[in-house]
Design a protein around this motif. Sequence first.
Motif, short mmCIF file in Angstrom:
data_model
loop_
_atom_site.label_atom_id
_atom_site.label_comp_id
_atom_site.label_asym_id
_atom_site.label_seq_id
_atom_site.Cartn_x
_atom_site.Cartn_y
_atom_site.Cartn_z
N PHE A 1 -15.05 -28.79 10.83
CA PHE A 1 -14.80 -29.79 9.80
C PHE A 1 -15.32 -31.15 10.27
N GLY A 2 -16.43 -31.14 10.98
CA GLY A 2 -16.98 -32.37 11.54
C GLY A 2 -17.47 -33.33 10.46
N ARG A 3 -17.51 -34.61 10.82
CA ARG A 3 -17.97 -35.62 9.87
C ARG A 3 -18.57 -36.79 10.64
N SER A 4 -19.42 -37.55 9.97
CA SER A 4 -20.02 -38.73 10.59
C SER A 4 -20.35 -39.75 9.52
N SER A 5 -20.45 -41.01 9.94
CA SER A 5 -20.82 -42.08 9.03
C SER A 5 -21.70 -43.07 9.77
N GLU A 6 -22.59 -43.70 9.03
CA GLU A 6 -23.52 -44.67 9.60
C GLU A 6 -23.75 -45.77 8.57
N ARG A 7 -23.71 -47.02 9.03
CA ARG A 7 -23.89 -48.14 8.09
C ARG A 7 -24.72 -49.25 8.74
N TRP A 8 -25.80 -49.64 8.05
CA TRP A 8 -26.54 -50.85 8.36
C TRP A 8 -26.19 -51.87 7.29
N GLN A 9 -26.03 -53.13 7.68
CA GLN A 9 -25.79 -54.14 6.66
C GLN A 9 -26.34 -55.49 7.10
N GLY A 10 -26.83 -56.24 6.13
CA GLY A 10 -27.30 -57.60 6.34
C GLY A 10 -26.69 -58.51 5.30
N ARG A 11 -26.49 -59.77 5.67
CA ARG A 11 -25.77 -60.68 4.78
C ARG A 11 -26.24 -62.11 5.03
N ALA A 12 -26.38 -62.89 3.97
CA ALA A 12 -26.74 -64.30 4.08
C ALA A 12 -25.97 -65.10 3.04
N VAL A 13 -25.37 -66.19 3.46
CA VAL A 13 -24.58 -67.05 2.58
C VAL A 13 -25.00 -68.50 2.81
N LEU A 14 -25.28 -69.21 1.74
CA LEU A 14 -25.66 -70.61 1.80
C LEU A 14 -24.65 -71.42 0.99
N THR A 15 -24.12 -72.47 1.61
CA THR A 15 -23.11 -73.30 0.96
C THR A 15 -23.59 -74.74 0.90
N ARG A 16 -23.43 -75.36 -0.25
CA ARG A 16 -23.75 -76.78 -0.42
C ARG A 16 -22.44 -77.53 -0.65
N LEU A 17 -22.11 -78.41 0.30
CA LEU A 17 -20.93 -79.23 0.15
C LEU A 17 -21.27 -80.45 -0.69
N LEU A 18 -20.49 -80.68 -1.72
CA LEU A 18 -20.73 -81.76 -2.66
C LEU A 18 -19.69 -82.86 -2.48
#
Length: 730
Positions: A371-388
């Motif tokens: 009952f073997g199992r495996s998981s694999e995840r690649w992820q990339g993320r970018a957030v830009l914030t403008r302070l007003l």
Amino acid sequence: MKLIYFLTVYLLLVLTAAAQINLSGRITDAKGHPLPGANVFLRGTYDGANTDSAGTFRFTTSRKDTATLLVSYIGYESYAKKIHTNTTAPFIIQLTEAANELNTVVITAGSFEASDEKRMTMLKPMDIVTTAGANADITAAMNLLPGTQRVGEQTGLFVRGGSGEEAKVVIDGMIVQNPYFSSMPDVQSRGRFQPFMFKGTSFSTGGYSAQYGQALSSVLLLNTTDKTQNEGVSLSLNLANAGISYDHATDKSSISATGSYGNLKPLFALVHQNIDWTHVPEFGGSSLTYRLQPSKTGMLKFYGMYSDSKLGMNFVDPSSETGKTALQQHNRNFFTTSTYTDSWADGRWLLNTGLSYSYDADATTYSGVDFGRSSERWQGRAVLTRLLPANNSLLFGAEAHAITLKNTVQGINYALHDNYGAIFIESQTYLGRKLAIQLGLRGEYSSVLSRANLAPRLSMAYKTGLYSQVSLAYGQFYQTPDYRYLYLNKSLDFERADHLILNYQIIKNKRTFRAEAFYKNYAQLVREFTGQPGMPPQYDANPYRFPWGRTNNGGNGYAQGFDVFWRDQKTVKGLDYWISYSYVDTKRLFKQFFVAATPTFISNHTVSVITKRYFEKISTNLAMTYTISSGRPYYNPNRLEEGDKGFLADRTPVVNNLSFSASHITRIRKNLVVIYASVDNLLNTQNVFTYRFTADGKTRYAVGPQSYRSFFVGGMVMLSKKAKVNVNEL
């Protein structure tokens, strides 16, 4: 020659005086009250003055035509304006009060913050390790906050009627694919991460930001530290494992490395187990953290960890002929994440980027069947914030994930791959100092579903007094269905939950009172139909079964209730205690349910009482935790003749637990030493989490904790004269 020199100097002085221009004015607050001592000057020059007691200023300058007038005053927003220097009229300038924790409302509905001293502080890393019953486990400590409950035989965060799969753990903005050690039948697994890795914790009980998704109930946001807290080598030893760590920091970088090996034989030899272990859990692992500040504003972080564990057990299985099933499991887990943050334009632009990879593999057999199992995840993320100006802000970002999942069930191999992407935008607007509004929108796409969604979010807060406020949060939240359903049916849609939360809180003199009411509407939940056409519906209570029935998104449900939280760190010197109560009423039509019912992981009432006190004279911290939960539903096949009324109508007994912990700090040859001990279920209560029945319905099995009463002792020595513990956090 002297006469020529004096004439030259005289002419220069006359010409300079003639070129000087007088500037004057008055600086006040929004109500017209003078601000004495404000700093007024022209950008790029030494020309300027401080205001007097009446808020007035006067100075001269040789600048012609235009210049930029700057005004600064502690506690107020800086002022800048282009002016004509040849003007003769005085300047009348009103400054806007700067935001701070007392005069500005903070949006908190559905969220417990511990990441900023100026905001709502709930659980710091030291809180987690000194709380009895938490066992230095982050998620276990979160389960002592309102809105959550402990489900002793299952792993995960169970929040306001949500299952453990509906809450996500996020580190520095990156989703952790496997935040817990591998699950075992009827055993609650610990989280993989140590509390002191993180400088702050934000736990959402719902209504969370548009920056995050794929969680119908909540997200636990963990932010890693920017610099190591210690210097040198540390050694740790307890009844479960031994570890070594090394920390080193320079002005612009730091590195931390750990290694550990654990074997539970010593502990199990002293603490009676309710589980038939054939291979006592054995595990090892290592981690590496590197931080670099390449510029004045930039910060690069890298974290990587690897763990390897083995175990074997015979667990109670009413469906087998012997009543037990043999389990063997070998887990390998690898997780790495790197983030880079920066700012520019005097901090008005903020950048947050990240890249992570995770891999987890369970070589698992049930009675020798794979009952073997495996998981694999690649992820990339970018957030830009403008302070007003005026504390307003605008945030936008995107993330992409590549997920591969595999599972073997009785020799049949299943696999799927999902390319998941999301874009989001969020604004925060302050309409004065009493009203704040946060608007967000998140769009998601899943390739395995070939579907997209659009999820609006709204949060509002209004300040009702100097220390109190009310908050409101609403949002739609989507989640990809359990991958076990997707192996057989990739035409399913996203599951959905709508949240509505109303919150009131007051924080004053290290005391916090918080009350929150909520309503959640579930839609598009996956239903599984296991019965044959024209036959009565069937329900398989085996929690480890692989779904095989026909599925669709016809499920729905609701959850409603309220939480109350009180924390006092002031009344008695050195004493910190909090009390929380949660009530939830919920029903769902999902999974195999053939009628709407309260799920088996729900306790309607949950109470937690936590106390901690640090005794400075003996450098010792003592803590006690008491929790009590009402009974949970369980499936009784003997009540099927009652029809819908008999389905999940039975309840387990009340579960209560009293825990105690103590830690002592001392020094041996100038090296810091911490000794700790804990006892769980001090009263040796014979708690029952759920019941299961044999296939014929004649025999009932009680499922309880791994051990009824247990204790734990250990210690740590920091081989560095610089090592220290902040006793103010104990």
